[in-house]
Design a protein around this motif. Structure first.
Motif, PDB file in Angstrom:
ATOM      1  N   THR A 108       0.814  -1.216   0.000  1.00  0.00           N
ATOM      2  CA  THR A 108       0.000   0.000   0.000  1.00  0.00           C
ATOM      3  C   THR A 108       0.847   1.265   0.000  1.00  0.00           C
ATOM      4  O   THR A 108       0.297   2.367  -0.100  1.00  0.00           O
ATOM      5  CB  THR A 108      -0.929   0.035   1.235  1.00  0.00           C
ATOM      6  OG1 THR A 108      -0.137  -0.044   2.429  1.00  0.00           O
ATOM      7  CG2 THR A 108      -1.914  -1.129   1.208  1.00  0.00           C
ATOM      8  N   GLN A 109       2.156   1.118   0.111  1.00  0.00           N
ATOM      9  CA  GLN A 109       3.053   2.268   0.139  1.00  0.00           C
ATOM     10  C   GLN A 109       4.015   2.210  -1.042  1.00  0.00           C
ATOM     11  O   GLN A 109       4.671   1.182  -1.268  1.00  0.00           O
ATOM     12  CB  GLN A 109       3.859   2.296   1.443  1.00  0.00           C
ATOM     13  CG  GLN A 109       3.008   2.377   2.700  1.00  0.00           C
ATOM     14  CD  GLN A 109       2.268   3.696   2.803  1.00  0.00           C
ATOM     15  OE1 GLN A 109       2.769   4.744   2.402  1.00  0.00           O
ATOM     16  NE2 GLN A 109       1.051   3.641   3.356  1.00  0.00           N
ATOM     17  N   ALA A 110       4.103   3.308  -1.787  1.00  0.00           N
ATOM     18  CA  ALA A 110       4.990   3.347  -2.955  1.00  0.00           C
ATOM     19  C   ALA A 110       6.438   3.062  -2.577  1.00  0.00           C
ATOM     20  O   ALA A 110       7.201   2.503  -3.366  1.00  0.00           O
ATOM     21  CB  ALA A 110       4.884   4.717  -3.630  1.00  0.00           C
ATOM     22  N   GLY A 111       6.809   3.419  -1.349  1.00  0.00           N
ATOM     23  CA  GLY A 111       8.173   3.208  -0.909  1.00  0.00           C
ATOM     24  C   GLY A 111       8.587   1.750  -0.833  1.00  0.00           C
ATOM     25  O   GLY A 111       9.792   1.443  -0.815  1.00  0.00           O
ATOM     26  N   ASP A 112       7.613   0.832  -0.767  1.00  0.00           N
ATOM     27  CA  ASP A 112       7.936  -0.596  -0.700  1.00  0.00           C
ATOM     28  C   ASP A 112       8.334  -1.174  -2.058  1.00  0.00           C
ATOM     29  O   ASP A 112       8.903  -2.271  -2.128  1.00  0.00           O
ATOM     30  CB  ASP A 112       6.737  -1.393  -0.175  1.00  0.00           C
ATOM     31  CG  ASP A 112       6.505  -1.173   1.316  1.00  0.00           C
ATOM     32  OD1 ASP A 112       7.451  -0.739   2.004  1.00  0.00           O
ATOM     33  OD2 ASP A 112       5.371  -1.442   1.780  1.00  0.00           O
ATOM     34  N   ILE A 113       8.011  -0.479  -3.132  1.00  0.00           N
ATOM     35  CA  ILE A 113       8.213  -1.047  -4.459  1.00  0.00           C
ATOM     36  C   ILE A 113       9.697  -1.224  -4.800  1.00  0.00           C
ATOM     37  O   ILE A 113      10.076  -2.207  -5.445  1.00  0.00           O
ATOM     38  CB  ILE A 113       7.510  -0.194  -5.533  1.00  0.00           C
ATOM     39  CG1 ILE A 113       5.997  -0.193  -5.288  1.00  0.00           C
ATOM     40  CG2 ILE A 113       7.807  -0.726  -6.932  1.00  0.00           C
ATOM     41  CD1 ILE A 113       5.329  -1.553  -5.414  1.00  0.00           C
ATOM     42  N   SER A 114      10.541  -0.313  -4.369  1.00  0.00           N
ATOM     43  CA  SER A 114      11.973  -0.472  -4.644  1.00  0.00           C
ATOM     44  C   SER A 114      12.500  -1.771  -4.043  1.00  0.00           C
ATOM     45  O   SER A 114      13.298  -2.481  -4.666  1.00  0.00           O
ATOM     46  CB  SER A 114      12.765   0.720  -4.095  1.00  0.00           C
ATOM     47  OG  SER A 114      12.476   1.890  -4.824  1.00  0.00           O
ATOM     48  N   ARG A 115      12.066  -2.080  -2.840  1.00  0.00           N
ATOM     49  CA  ARG A 115      12.474  -3.340  -2.203  1.00  0.00           C
ATOM     50  C   ARG A 115      11.903  -4.529  -2.970  1.00  0.00           C
ATOM     51  O   ARG A 115      12.583  -5.549  -3.137  1.00  0.00           O
ATOM     52  CB  ARG A 115      12.009  -3.352  -0.750  1.00  0.00           C
ATOM     53  CG  ARG A 115      12.218  -4.686  -0.018  1.00  0.00           C
ATOM     54  CD  ARG A 115      13.654  -5.143   0.003  1.00  0.00           C
ATOM     55  NE  ARG A 115      13.789  -6.423   0.719  1.00  0.00           N
ATOM     56  CZ  ARG A 115      14.792  -7.260   0.563  1.00  0.00           C
ATOM     57  NH1 ARG A 115      15.782  -6.963  -0.282  1.00  0.00           N
ATOM     58  NH2 ARG A 115      14.841  -8.393   1.233  1.00  0.00           N
TER      59      ARG A 115
END
Length: 250
Positions: free
Chosen positions: A13-20
């Motif tokens: 639900t958080q865009a910041g998780d996509i890099s991981r």
């Protein structure tokens, strides 16, 4: 080292998780298994620039997911979270489940022409040969998936749930994350009215899929590519499907 009960599955639900999530895919499909298809669709995946671009493409897809007529996301990004002594918890695995349908309002309609579905120039600028190669391997890999989606048009609900991607960071494998990422989708397929689940199973993944109810449908997937590409290594894949489960009554 934690166990299977330590793994928690939830939608991203958080865009910041996509890099991981992209980092995990690169570790599993690039470094660990050298999957020729995944690497072809993610040029430069092992370079700083390529990682940024790959994560950006993934983030854009996550952010633009459509919904069906019931409000369900047609493309669901999942993360497997485990405890970490230093960070509190970390994302150890990820999966992408896609609801596909040829009936309006019941899922994403598969695009027969990859060149229309994505910007191939963004991957390989003005490189017609690489564009052709991507189109050929994608058509070969997804042929049976597309057929299953078309078959579902006469059923109720007229859709299937496709496990498009499932991977776990090699550092966190054998802790049950892959099984839980798959099981989430199978439970969701039931919740959405009894959808059949389908996937293309690699050598690494098919044992997990078989254990959870997927069955091989047909022989090994054959890649129909031009002679100029014959020397390129492509992964072993088989089409797998569950059949229609009973819909949830709750």
């Amino acid at each position: 080292m934690g166990g299977k009960n330590d793994v928690r599955i939830e939608p991203v639900t958080q865009a910041g998780d996509i890099s991981r999530c992209f980092e995990i895919a690169a570790a599993a499909f690039g470094t660990q298994t050298a999957d020729g298809i995944w690497m072809a669709f993610n040029p430069g995946w092992d370079t700083p620039e390529g990682k940024v671009e790959g994560a950006s493409r993934m983030r854009s897809r996550w952010a633009t997911s459509t919904v069906d007529k019931s409000g369900n996301l047609n493309t669901v990004f999942l993360k497997a979270v485990v405890p970490d002594p230093e960070k509190g918890e970390v994302i150890a695995g990820m999966a992408i489940w896609v609801q596909g349908s040829t009936v309006l309002g019941h899922g994403d309609v598969p695009e027969a022409d990859l060149a229309k579905a994505m910007d191939l120039d963004a991957l390989y600028p003005k490189n017609a040969s690489e564009h052709k190669y991507l189109c050929q391997i994608d058509k070969s890999l997804t042929r049976q998936r597309v057929e299953a989606i078309k078959e579902a048009a006469s059923q109720s609900p007229p859709a299937v749930l496709d496990l498009e991607l499932c991977c776990v960071d090699p550092a966190f494998q054998r802790r049950g994350a892959a099984s839980k990422l798959v099981q989430w989708g199978l439970d969701e397929a039931v919740r959405r009215g009894g959808l059949e689940a389908v996937t293309e199973g690699s050598r690494a993944g098919r044992m997990v899929y078989s254990r959870l109810g997927f069955k091989q449908d047909g022989p090994e997937i054959e890649y129909h590519i031009d002679d100029e590409f014959k020397d390129r290594a492509l992964p072993s894949n088989i089409f797998m499907r569950t059949g229609r489960p009973r819909p949830s009554t709750t």
